[in-house]
Design an enzyme around this catalytic site. Structure first.
Site, PDB file in Angstrom:
ATOM      1  N   SER A  51     -16.246 -43.577   4.369  1.00 20.98           N
ATOM      2  CA  SER A  51     -17.041 -42.465   3.864  1.00 20.98           C
ATOM      3  C   SER A  51     -16.377 -41.839   2.635  1.00 20.98           C
ATOM      4  CB  SER A  51     -17.191 -41.410   4.956  1.00 20.98           C
ATOM      5  OG  SER A  51     -17.876 -40.294   4.449  1.00 20.98           O
ATOM      6  N   LYS A  75     -21.154 -41.393   2.255  1.00 24.82           N
ATOM      7  CA  LYS A  75     -20.488 -40.111   1.964  1.00 24.82           C
ATOM      8  C   LYS A  75     -21.097 -39.029   2.859  1.00 24.82           C
ATOM      9  CE  LYS A  75     -18.471 -36.765  -0.535  1.00 24.82           C
ATOM     10  NZ  LYS A  75     -17.048 -36.484  -0.261  1.00 24.82           N
ATOM     11  N   ILE A 101     -12.734 -33.127  -3.501  1.00 23.84           N
ATOM     12  CA  ILE A 101     -14.135 -33.201  -3.924  1.00 23.84           C
ATOM     13  C   ILE A 101     -14.933 -32.008  -3.394  1.00 23.84           C
ATOM     14  CG2 ILE A 101     -16.236 -34.613  -3.916  1.00 23.84           C
ATOM     15  CD1 ILE A 101     -13.842 -35.845  -5.457  1.00 23.84           C
ATOM     16  N   GLY A 102     -14.729 -31.702  -2.138  1.00 19.77           N
ATOM     17  CA  GLY A 102     -15.458 -30.565  -1.576  1.00 19.77           C
ATOM     18  C   GLY A 102     -16.876 -30.903  -1.162  1.00 19.77           C
ATOM     19  N   LEU A 103     -17.042 -32.145  -0.678  1.00 20.42           N
ATOM     20  CA  LEU A 103     -18.316 -32.547  -0.061  1.00 20.42           C
ATOM     21  C   LEU A 103     -19.497 -32.437  -1.028  1.00 20.42           C
ATOM     22  CD1 LEU A 103     -17.663 -30.960   3.447  1.00 20.42           C
ATOM     23  CD2 LEU A 103     -17.657 -33.399   2.909  1.00 20.42           C
ATOM     24  N   CYS A 160     -12.923 -32.792   7.252  1.00 24.95           N
ATOM     25  CA  CYS A 160     -12.740 -32.693   5.798  1.00 24.95           C
ATOM     26  C   CYS A 160     -11.752 -31.561   5.498  1.00 24.95           C
ATOM     27  CB  CYS A 160     -14.061 -32.420   5.091  1.00 24.95           C
ATOM     28  SG  CYS A 160     -13.824 -32.095   3.328  1.00 24.95           S
ATOM     29  N   LYS A 195     -14.952 -38.057  13.586  1.00 21.44           N
ATOM     30  CA  LYS A 195     -13.890 -38.414  12.633  1.00 21.44           C
ATOM     31  C   LYS A 195     -12.765 -37.395  12.718  1.00 21.44           C
ATOM     32  CE  LYS A 195     -12.923 -40.178   8.075  1.00 21.44           C
ATOM     33  NZ  LYS A 195     -13.486 -40.678   6.828  1.00 21.44           N
ATOM     34  N   GLY A 274      -7.337 -45.970   6.728  1.00 19.34           N
ATOM     35  CA  GLY A 274      -6.202 -45.279   6.124  1.00 19.34           C
ATOM     36  C   GLY A 274      -5.372 -46.275   5.338  1.00 19.34           C
ATOM     37  N   GLY A 275      -5.701 -46.436   4.063  1.00 13.14           N
ATOM     38  CA  GLY A 275      -4.852 -47.246   3.181  1.00 13.14           C
ATOM     39  C   GLY A 275      -4.949 -48.739   3.358  1.00 13.14           C
ATOM     40  N   GLY A 296     -11.435 -47.868   2.089  1.00 16.83           N
ATOM     41  CA  GLY A 296     -11.863 -46.738   1.277  1.00 16.83           C
ATOM     42  C   GLY A 296     -11.237 -46.689  -0.093  1.00 16.83           C
ATOM     43  N   THR A 297     -10.075 -46.094  -0.193  1.00 23.62           N
ATOM     44  CA  THR A 297      -9.444 -45.843  -1.485  1.00 23.62           C
ATOM     45  C   THR A 297      -9.289 -47.123  -2.315  1.00 23.62           C
ATOM     46  OG1 THR A 297      -8.333 -43.942  -0.533  1.00 23.62           O
ATOM     47  CG2 THR A 297      -7.388 -44.827  -2.554  1.00 23.62           C
TER      48      THR A 297
END
Ligand code: SIN
Length: 338
Positions: A51, A75, A101-103, A160, A195, A274-275, A296-297
Site C-alpha cells: 500500500s 494506497k 505523505i499524510g494519506l 499510518c 495493518k 518491510g524492505g 513496496g519501497t
C-alpha cells in the site's frame, strides 16, 4: 539448505535437488506450485504490491501486468479527497527512505468510480487499504466498499504514522485497534487484514487484540516513525518533521515482528512486508510465518520489482528442491537447518 535423499510427498519438499537438476541444480521453476491462501482467499502467487507505493496500480502498468501478481494492495483510501502533508515529504535515508505523505488520495467516491474498476477490468485482485480518523470513518469506508467488483480483501490501515496525533495511530493501542477492526468486520463482506505498526512495545498483544476483534489476518509491518535533520538549515528535512521509515533498513525489524506474531498466533494469516528487494528477502518473510508478501519501497527504483521478486522467489524455491510454496510458510519455526 543441504540436500537430503528422496522426495517427501507429504511436505512437497523435493529432497536431493541435485538429482532433479534442470537449469540451477534443483527442480525446474515451472514445477513450483506458487499458490497461497491469505485469510481464506486463494491467490495464484504470494507477491503483492504494498500500500502507498503505486497508488491503485495504474502507475505500475507500463512495467508489469497487475493480474500477474498475487494481488495489488492500493494506497489507503479515505472517505474524502485529501492533499496530504506539506512538502518536502520524502527523504532518502541509508538503505531506505522516509515518507510523510499524510494519506493523500482521491477519496472513496473517485476510487470506486475509477480505480477499483480499472483493476477489475485487468483481472487483478485488489486488496483495498482503508484509513480513517475515527472508528466511524473506517466503518463507513467498509460499508461503501461492500460488494465492489474486484475487491478480494480489505487492509485496515490503523498504523499510518503521518497523522496529526499519535492518538490516531490506532495500532499503538490494543483496545483502539480492536474497536476499528470490530467496526470494519461488521460491515465488510470480504476478509479483513489489520495493518500493524512496529512502533509498539508488544506487537503480539496488538495482534492478539485485532484477531480477537475479528481480523482474518494481519499485515505487518507499516513504517517506523523516523526523522532526518538538515545539517545546513538546522531544520528537519520533512515539512511534517517526522515520517515513516521504509526500505531494506527496516527488514530485520519486519522479519522479527512476523516471527514473533507467527510464534504466538500460528494460525493467523500474515501478509509480510518491510524492505523486500529480492526473492531471498521474500523467502525470509515466508519462513518467518507470512503466507504472502508485499513489495513496496523497491518500486521507487525498480517499478517491475514485484514481478522480479516473484520470479526470483520461484527460482530460489526450485533451487532448494521445494515444489510447493505453502510448505515454507513458517518453516523457520519448525525445521532444523538442513
Ligand atoms: C502516508 O500516506 O502518510 C503513508 C501511509 C502509511 O504509512 O500508512
Amino acid at each position: 539448505m543441504m540436500p537430503l535423499a528422496a522426495h517427501d510427498h507429504e511436505s512437497g519438499i523435493r529432497e536431493n535437488p541435485g538429482s532433479h537438476t534442470h537449469d540451477h541444480g534443483g527442480t525446474s521453476d515451472a514445477t513450483v506450485d506458487m499458490v497461497t491462501t491469505l485469510a481464506g482467499t486463494v491467490l495464484p502467487n504470494p507477491v503483492l504490491t504494498a500500500s502507498g507505493c503505486a497508488a491503485a496500480g495504474r502507475e505500475l502498468a507500463p512495467f508489469l501486468d497487475p493480474a500477474a501478481l498475487g494481488a495489488v494492495v492500493t494506497k489507503s483510501v479515505l472517505l474524502r479527497p485529501r492533499s496530504g502533508r506539506a512538502t518536502p515529504r520524502m527523504a532518502e535515508t541509508p538503505s531506505g527512505m522516509l515518507n510523510s505523505i499524510g494519506l493523500q488520495g482521491p477519496g472513496i467516491d473517485a476510487f470506486l468510480e475509477h480505480d477499483l474498476p480499472w483493476l477489475a477490468a485487468r483481472g487483478a485482485r485488489a486488496v483495498v487499504s482503508i484509513a480513517g480518523g475515527s472508528v466511524e470513518e473506517f466503518a463507513e469506508l467498509a460499508r461503501r466498499l461492500a460488494g465492489a467488483p474486484g475487491l478480494a480483501l480489505l487492509e485496515v490501515n490503523i498504523s499510518c504514522p503521518n497523522v496529526a496525533s499519535r492518538g490516531q495511530v490506532f495500532a499503538c493501542d490494543p483496545l483502539a485497534a480492536a474497536d476499528v477492526v470490530r467496526a470494519v468486520k461488521a460491515e465488510s463482506g470480504v476478509p479483513v487484514l489489520a495493518k500493524l505498526s512496529p512502533d509498539v512495545t508488544d506487537i503480539v498483544a496488538i495482534a492478539g487484540s485485532c484477531v480477537e476483534a475479528g481480523a482474518d489476518g494481519l499485515s505487518m509491518i507499516n513504517t517506523l516513525l523516523g526523522m532526518v535533520i538538515d545539517t545546513d538549515t538546522f531544520r528537519p528535512v520533512l515539512a511534517g518533521v517526522t515520517g515513516g521509515l521504509s526500505g531494506p533498513a527496516i527488514r530485520p525489524v519486519a522479519v522479527r515482528c512476523v516471527w514473533q506474531v507467527h510464534a504466538a498466533l500460528p494460525g493467523v494469516p500474515i501478509l509480510g512486508m518491510g524492505g523486500i528487494l529480492s526473492g531471498l528477502d521474500a523467502l525470509q518473510f515466508l519462513l518467518a510465518g507470512a503466507s504472502a508478501v508485499s513489495v513496496g519501497t523497491a518500486v521507487f527504483h525498480d517499478p517491475s520489482a514485484p514481478v522480479r521478486v516473484l520470479a526470483e522467489l520461484r527460482t530460489e524455491l526450485a533451487r532448494r528442491g521445494i515444489t510447493r510454496l505453502s510448505d515454507v510458510v513458517g518453516a523457520a519455526h519448525r525445521e532444523p537447518h538442513r
